[in-house]
Scaffold this motif. Sequence first.
Motif, PDB file in Angstrom:
ATOM      1  N   ARG A 147       0.926  -1.109   0.082  1.00 40.89           N
ATOM      2  CA  ARG A 147       0.012  -0.120   0.128  1.00 40.89           C
ATOM      3  C   ARG A 147       0.850   1.197  -0.078  1.00 40.89           C
ATOM      4  O   ARG A 147       0.520   2.273  -0.687  1.00 40.89           O
ATOM      5  CB  ARG A 147      -0.883  -0.186   1.336  1.00 40.89           C
ATOM      6  CG  ARG A 147      -1.890  -1.001   1.215  1.00 40.89           C
ATOM      7  CD  ARG A 147      -2.899  -1.141   2.469  1.00 40.89           C
ATOM      8  NE  ARG A 147      -3.658  -2.244   2.423  1.00 40.89           N
ATOM      9  CZ  ARG A 147      -4.337  -2.626   3.675  1.00 40.89           C
ATOM     10  NH1 ARG A 147      -4.631  -1.632   4.647  1.00 40.89           N
ATOM     11  NH2 ARG A 147      -5.436  -3.589   3.736  1.00 40.89           N
ATOM     12  N   LEU A 148       2.086   1.203   0.637  1.00 38.22           N
ATOM     13  CA  LEU A 148       2.939   2.359   0.694  1.00 38.22           C
ATOM     14  C   LEU A 148       3.504   2.792  -0.504  1.00 38.22           C
ATOM     15  O   LEU A 148       3.464   3.651  -0.977  1.00 38.22           O
ATOM     16  CB  LEU A 148       3.820   2.140   1.845  1.00 38.22           C
ATOM     17  CG  LEU A 148       4.847   3.393   2.101  1.00 38.22           C
ATOM     18  CD1 LEU A 148       4.177   4.742   2.322  1.00 38.22           C
ATOM     19  CD2 LEU A 148       5.783   3.028   3.201  1.00 38.22           C
ATOM     20  N   ALA A 149       3.781   1.628  -1.187  1.00 41.66           N
ATOM     21  CA  ALA A 149       4.361   1.765  -2.647  1.00 41.66           C
ATOM     22  C   ALA A 149       3.542   2.218  -3.506  1.00 41.66           C
ATOM     23  O   ALA A 149       3.982   3.316  -4.217  1.00 41.66           O
ATOM     24  CB  ALA A 149       4.970   0.475  -3.126  1.00 41.66           C
ATOM     25  N   ALA A 150       2.121   1.716  -3.515  1.00 37.99           N
ATOM     26  CA  ALA A 150       1.184   2.277  -4.511  1.00 37.99           C
ATOM     27  C   ALA A 150       0.837   3.990  -3.916  1.00 37.99           C
ATOM     28  O   ALA A 150       0.778   4.776  -5.024  1.00 37.99           O
ATOM     29  CB  ALA A 150       0.119   1.329  -4.415  1.00 37.99           C
ATOM     30  N   SER A 151       0.769   3.992  -2.780  1.00 41.56           N
ATOM     31  CA  SER A 151       0.557   5.495  -2.376  1.00 41.56           C
ATOM     32  C   SER A 151       1.697   6.356  -2.896  1.00 41.56           C
ATOM     33  O   SER A 151       1.350   7.666  -3.372  1.00 41.56           O
ATOM     34  CB  SER A 151       0.309   5.631  -1.029  1.00 41.56           C
ATOM     35  OG  SER A 151      -0.703   5.106  -0.598  1.00 41.56           O
ATOM     36  N   ARG A 152       2.985   5.925  -2.810  1.00 39.50           N
ATOM     37  CA  ARG A 152       3.997   6.906  -3.051  1.00 39.50           C
ATOM     38  C   ARG A 152       4.036   7.029  -4.718  1.00 39.50           C
ATOM     39  O   ARG A 152       4.299   8.168  -5.102  1.00 39.50           O
ATOM     40  CB  ARG A 152       5.255   6.216  -2.566  1.00 39.50           C
ATOM     41  CG  ARG A 152       5.379   6.093  -1.088  1.00 39.50           C
ATOM     42  CD  ARG A 152       6.772   5.686  -0.757  1.00 39.50           C
ATOM     43  NE  ARG A 152       7.143   6.020   0.765  1.00 39.50           N
ATOM     44  CZ  ARG A 152       7.992   5.208   1.403  1.00 39.50           C
ATOM     45  NH1 ARG A 152       8.921   4.197   0.773  1.00 39.50           N
ATOM     46  NH2 ARG A 152       8.149   5.599   2.810  1.00 39.50           N
ATOM     47  N   ALA A 153       3.769   6.136  -5.362  1.00 37.28           N
ATOM     48  CA  ALA A 153       3.835   6.129  -6.971  1.00 37.28           C
ATOM     49  C   ALA A 153       2.435   7.170  -7.209  1.00 37.28           C
ATOM     50  O   ALA A 153       2.677   7.841  -8.048  1.00 37.28           O
ATOM     51  CB  ALA A 153       3.337   4.694  -7.436  1.00 37.28           C
TER      52      ALA A 153
END
Length: 561
Positions: A147-153
């Motif tokens: 989730r963190l990777a998707a939000s940062r993207a």
Amino acid sequence: MAAPFTVPGPSGVAVRDRLKGLTAQDEKVLRLVGDHLGSLASKDLKARCAAGLEHDNKSWAARKRDLTGQSSSRWAGALTKATHDQWALARRGQAAHIRQLEAGVNTIRHRLSLPLGQGGSKRAPGGYRSRREWHAKTRRLRVLEDRLAASRADWAAGRVRVVRGGKRQLNTRHHLERARLTEDAWRAGWEASRRFLQADGESGRRYGNETIRVGPEGDVSIRLPAPLTYFANAPHGRYILAARVSFAYRGEAWRDRVRASRAVAYRIHEDTGRGRWYLTASWTIPPVPTIPLSVARAGGLIGVDTNADHLAAWRLDTHGNPVGTSRRFDYDLSGTADHRDAQVRHALTRLLHWARRHRLAIAVENLDFTAETSRERHGRRRHFRKLISGMPVARLRARLVSMAADLGVAVVAVDPAHTSKWGAQHWQKPLTSTKRKTTRHDAAAVAIGRRALGHPIRRRTAPPRTHLRDGYGHRTVQARPGAPECEESRPRVPGPRTRSVPPVRAVKAGDQNAHHRSGRSAEQGFWHQDPLPLSAGERLSTGRCSRTGVCASMKREGSKT
């Protein structure tokens, strides 16, 4: 530890009144206008979200030109500004979500690195209790990392996800039985939440707003969009409603602005549950000058501890000592949002009236539970997480600042670190008696007030090793720096040495019989001490006496003889 500071006042005002006496034609026109403008707002928001970080002034002007042909130039300006505000709000929420995910990931990684069963400290949690919990948290760590990777993207690309009408209202469609709604009732509320009937004001124009115009007498007129001008009942494509408004709260301030043609923003919305229409007026106000912290502390203040169901308050004097008894202001946060807001306003009204009656400031904690409500921080303590999440921190903060500014009550914010713990440790037991029961929250209110006054929360320091002299300073923290210590000489006071003898009697301070001291002739009959030898008197005048009354020189002479 952050230093206390005086909270600045609000920068804007919003008042609301009900549109009474609307006809069926008025409601029809309002729904048609709101639905048409709502569809344009949805399209414009979609275009703004698609542009992302590549948006510039040229694209803004192009969007506004497209909307002008379907509405009007003023409605187009209101739509594009609302779209930009919505996109900026979504970006701030996205940044907060990323920070929350990062905090959860860091907490899980820290706890996974510790051995099983290891205890935590005050600043960091310990290891997990069992192997099963450790394995479950490793799986949750992978989920949070994705989730963190998707939000940062999404943040890097400028993508935001916004639901016009509210995500909660959208999800209610799948739980109609739990919400006790029919499909038609939900549909009416969903359409009402997606309508667009709001316009910002403009100073210099008639009555401060040309799109939604409200006169000083309360008459309301709306500039109709181009496709709906055939509904106009007034010149220049305007529709005048049959209802009139009269703001009971800040009505005079609103009329002054309207007569002076100063900017006032309006919003019209429908409450489908009650079947009512409301008009909200808002405008900016000049910033209220904050008083210095020393002025707010001048006469003491009231320490307030915020809890999930009440406000605990205690009045303190300038020295940090509690005065009188504690006060409790209860509120019930169950039910609808309007009921919860009314409960908070009622509790704050009673608190502020008490502070205004005594002309005192209010000290509150500068609370921010953004990171404290994390599921990973408190683990299995679900009741504690629910308790913290239920505290009306943001609503209470906004209401307190605005209401205190209206009543002229200063608000002092302090660091919330350890106020409950240290208050219970140092103040709960001393303030408890057989006739008064002091709670932990009351003691926390005293701690908050003392911190706002600049005093330490600790009530009394440890006694010094030297009991006969204050070699390490005063025993009590409350003593002023200029107060005389234990074995210092008394200040020179004209008149007799003791206060028990009136000055008119002219009794010598050395005459102990006149003071009825213990062991004197007034109690045990006649007794008179023989005068000392001359040599001893001379030595007494030159030597320094100890507490036994014999000087060091007399001791040396006695040892020689």
